[in-house]
Design an enzyme around this catalytic site. Structure first.
Site, mmCIF file in Angstrom:
data_model
loop_
_atom_site.group_PDB
_atom_site.id
_atom_site.type_symbol
_atom_site.label_atom_id
_atom_site.label_comp_id
_atom_site.label_asym_id
_atom_site.label_seq_id
_atom_site.Cartn_x
_atom_site.Cartn_y
_atom_site.Cartn_z
ATOM 1 N N CYS A 173 25.438 41.401 39.006
ATOM 2 C CA CYS A 173 26.097 40.754 40.150
ATOM 3 C C CYS A 173 25.074 40.098 41.052
ATOM 4 C CB CYS A 173 26.845 41.767 41.008
ATOM 5 S SG CYS A 173 28.143 42.634 40.166
ATOM 6 N N HIS A 199 35.868 41.699 37.974
ATOM 7 C CA HIS A 199 35.233 40.511 37.389
ATOM 8 C C HIS A 199 34.943 40.814 35.919
ATOM 9 C CE1 HIS A 199 33.494 39.454 41.594
ATOM 10 N NE2 HIS A 199 34.464 38.607 41.330
ATOM 11 N N GLU A 202 35.648 32.628 40.900
ATOM 12 C CA GLU A 202 34.663 33.661 41.239
ATOM 13 C C GLU A 202 33.293 33.362 40.628
ATOM 14 O OE1 GLU A 202 35.415 36.770 43.102
ATOM 15 O OE2 GLU A 202 37.162 35.637 43.753
ATOM 16 N N ASN A 240 28.470 35.475 41.906
ATOM 17 C CA ASN A 240 29.679 34.853 42.445
ATOM 18 C C ASN A 240 29.379 33.623 43.299
ATOM 19 O OD1 ASN A 240 30.319 38.173 42.937
ATOM 20 N ND2 ASN A 240 31.570 37.018 41.514
ATOM 21 N N VAL A 277 36.503 49.421 42.766
ATOM 22 C CA VAL A 277 36.592 50.867 43.006
ATOM 23 C C VAL A 277 35.476 51.352 43.937
ATOM 24 C CG1 VAL A 277 36.579 53.126 41.866
ATOM 25 C CG2 VAL A 277 37.672 51.161 40.748
HETATM 26 O O1 SUG Z 1 33.384 40.741 45.461
HETATM 27 N N1 SUG Z 1 31.916 43.649 46.776
HETATM 28 C C1 SUG Z 1 31.827 42.508 45.904
HETATM 29 C C2 SUG Z 1 31.074 42.875 44.645
HETATM 30 C C3 SUG Z 1 30.787 41.660 43.802
HETATM 31 C C4 SUG Z 1 30.297 42.013 42.439
HETATM 32 N N2 SUG Z 1 30.000 40.872 41.711
HETATM 33 C C5 SUG Z 1 30.138 40.730 40.374
HETATM 34 N N3 SUG Z 1 30.835 41.560 39.661
HETATM 35 N N4 SUG Z 1 29.602 39.720 39.831
HETATM 36 C C6 SUG Z 1 33.222 41.969 45.573
HETATM 37 O O2 SUG Z 1 34.130 42.786 45.376
HETATM 38 C C7 SUG Z 1 32.410 44.801 48.863
HETATM 39 C C8 SUG Z 1 32.125 44.594 50.325
HETATM 40 C C9 SUG Z 1 32.573 45.757 51.162
HETATM 41 O O3 SUG Z 1 33.534 46.441 50.800
HETATM 42 O O4 SUG Z 1 31.931 45.995 52.224
HETATM 43 C C10 SUG Z 1 32.280 43.527 48.044
HETATM 44 O O5 SUG Z 1 32.517 42.450 48.558
#
Ligand code: SUG
Length: 445
Positions: free
Chosen positions: A369, A250, A174, A110, A26
């Site tokens: 994260c 996730h 992931e 990740n 989101v």
């Molecule tokens: O994979 N966001 C990452 C966030 C990762 C979060 N990690 C964990 N929950 N462990 C993703 O969705 C957004 C990049 C952008 O929109 O510019 C992004 O990749």
């Protein structure tokens, strides 16, 4: 022998930007095209690392990846000088350029799945980089992630590195964001919980309707096999597809564990009761705290906007646990009230510390994260590349490095600027010297 849980945070890279690349995340969609601040993002991350170091935790640092990813742009048919490659991608395929500039490797939860030596059949620490197949920009990470992991955990007497799983949605993986380990002491065999979003080979099973499930059961099983885990110490559980559809891309957005604590939302899992019973049975007779948050206490929407569960639960030197939370938890009155109450309950969690990681939060990346957990004993920790372990001196060096190399602001149009490529490569070249990780990047080879 003493045992630790180290947190390895990803340094935010010089091209950190908001590109709206992650369907189902989101915050990423909400903040698409905002102007980012790579410098503030990197400094916020470093402050969190330093604070954990100051709290007596073992804190490590992973280098970011090479971006813009000129190699991938060339692979996709953009030719000419580096500057021409960038310009052509900007003109012809702006979304591809954005993806090839993402600093998403900062979210090291990740980066890989890690199994400590107490859990594996050869008594080594095992690493499998995540293939991150579900998002193009993230699928560019695993090879360099593998190089970085090998440069930090180089000693093959203690560390085993696997190749990332096959790059296909059937084995979408992931990493640690969908993996939780419960144990009594970090050095004792634990129960490893693998959470998945869908079955790869069985279309009869439930799946989310709106957003993608990124991780398959088959990927989780493959990682457990590679790591040589015992069946009686592994639990596989499906994420509730309804919460994926509400933005829980996730599992670490809706549950987090540490030692003998599993902190989770009641809607996190499918067949929760059977899952918890299996965890309890495999964990054994020792004290285990299931801290369940009901929807009446905190709604799934509040979890997604505050990242209540994307917090780090850490064990302090006195044995008490602390929650490392983003400011969004403090600023949401319902979540704040919940946490204020939690620390007075009969659980090991006794403190909450709030951190400003807003630059990362705007892309859907909270404190949890930003870190990859690696439980190790003293001998293993001594075998880690010590240049990547946080200290007062390293903090100062990295802060100076960021201030020297990073831009204050970045927007989409800046990504075509060949100077950004030159600056980023200079910065990373310098960083590989600071962290003593060798030539992990393609541009160095
Ligand atoms: O994979 N966001 C990452 C966030 C990762 C979060 N990690 C964990 N929950 N462990 C993703 O969705 C957004 C990049 C952008 O929109 O510019 C992004 O990749």
């Amino acid at each position: 022998m003493k045992t630790f849980e180290a947190n390895f945070d990803g340094l935010v890279g010089p091209t950190h930007n908001y590109a709206g690349l992650s369907e189902g995340n989101v915050a990423s969609k909400l903040n698409a095209n905002d102007v980012s601040s790579p410098k503030s993002a990197a400094l916020q991350g470093l402050k969190k690392m330093k604070a954990l170091h100051d709290m007596g935790m073992v804190q490590g640092v992973f280098a970011p990846q090479e971006r813009p990813d000129i190699f991938s742009l060339r692979r996709l048919g953009f030719a000419g000088s580096d500057a021409q490659v960038l310009e052509k991608a900007y003109q012809q395929a702006p979304a591809v350029l954005s993806a090839c500039c993402s600093a998403s490797s900062m979210w090291t939860a990740n980066a890989a799945t890690v199994s400590p030596s107490a859990d594996t059949n050869d008594n080594k620490v095992h690493f499998t980089p995540a293939n991150l197949t579900n998002k193009f920009h993230r699928s560019l990470e695993p090879e360099t992630t593998g190089n970085i992991l090998k440069s930090v955990f180089a000693d093959d007497k203690h560390f085993t590195h696997h190749l990332h799983l096959n790059d296909n949605d059937h084995f979408g993986d992931e990493g640690a964001a969908n993996h939780t380990r419960l144990c009594s002491e970090y050095g004792e065999q634990g129960v490893e919980i693998f959470t998945f979003g869908k079955y790869a080979f069985n279309s009869e099973m439930p799946i989310p309707k709106k957003y993608p499930a990124r991780q398959t059961l088959e990927a989780s099983r493959a990682v457990a096999r590679l790591h040589g885990l015992s069946d009686d110490k592994v639990v596989f559980v499906q994420q509730n597809p309804d919460v994926i559809d509400q933005g829980v891309f996730h599992n670490d957005v809706i549950s987090v564990g540490n030692q003998n604590v599993l902190f989770y939302h009641e809607q996190a899992f499918l067949n929760s009761e059977a899952f918890l019973a299996e965890v309890q049975q495999k964990f054994g007779a020792q004290d285990l705290h299931f801290i369940k948050v009901a929807s009446e206490q905190v709604s799934v929407a509040d979890c997604v906007s505050s990242y209540l569960f994307n917090t780090q639960i850490i064990t302090l030197a006195n044995g008490e646990m602390a929650i490392i939370a983003p400011m969004h938890c403090r600023d949401n009155p319902r979540v704040k009230a919940y946490l204020d109450d939690l620390v007075n309950q009969n659980t090991p969690i006794k403190q909450v510390k709030y951190f400003d990681v807003n630059e990362s939060m705007k892309n859907g990346g909270g404190p949890a994260c930003l870190r990859l957990r690696v439980a190790m004993n003293e001998a293993e920790l001594n075998a880690v590349n010590q240049h990547c372990v946080m200290s007062d001196a390293l903090y100062t060096r990295l802060t100076d490095w960021v201030n020297k190399h990073y831009r204050d602001t970045l927007c989409f149009d800046d990504l075509r600027d060949p100077e950004l490529l030159v600056e980023s490569r200079e910065a990373l070249d310098h960083l590989t010297q600071i962290l003593n990780i060798g030539s992990v990047y393609r541009f160095q080879q």
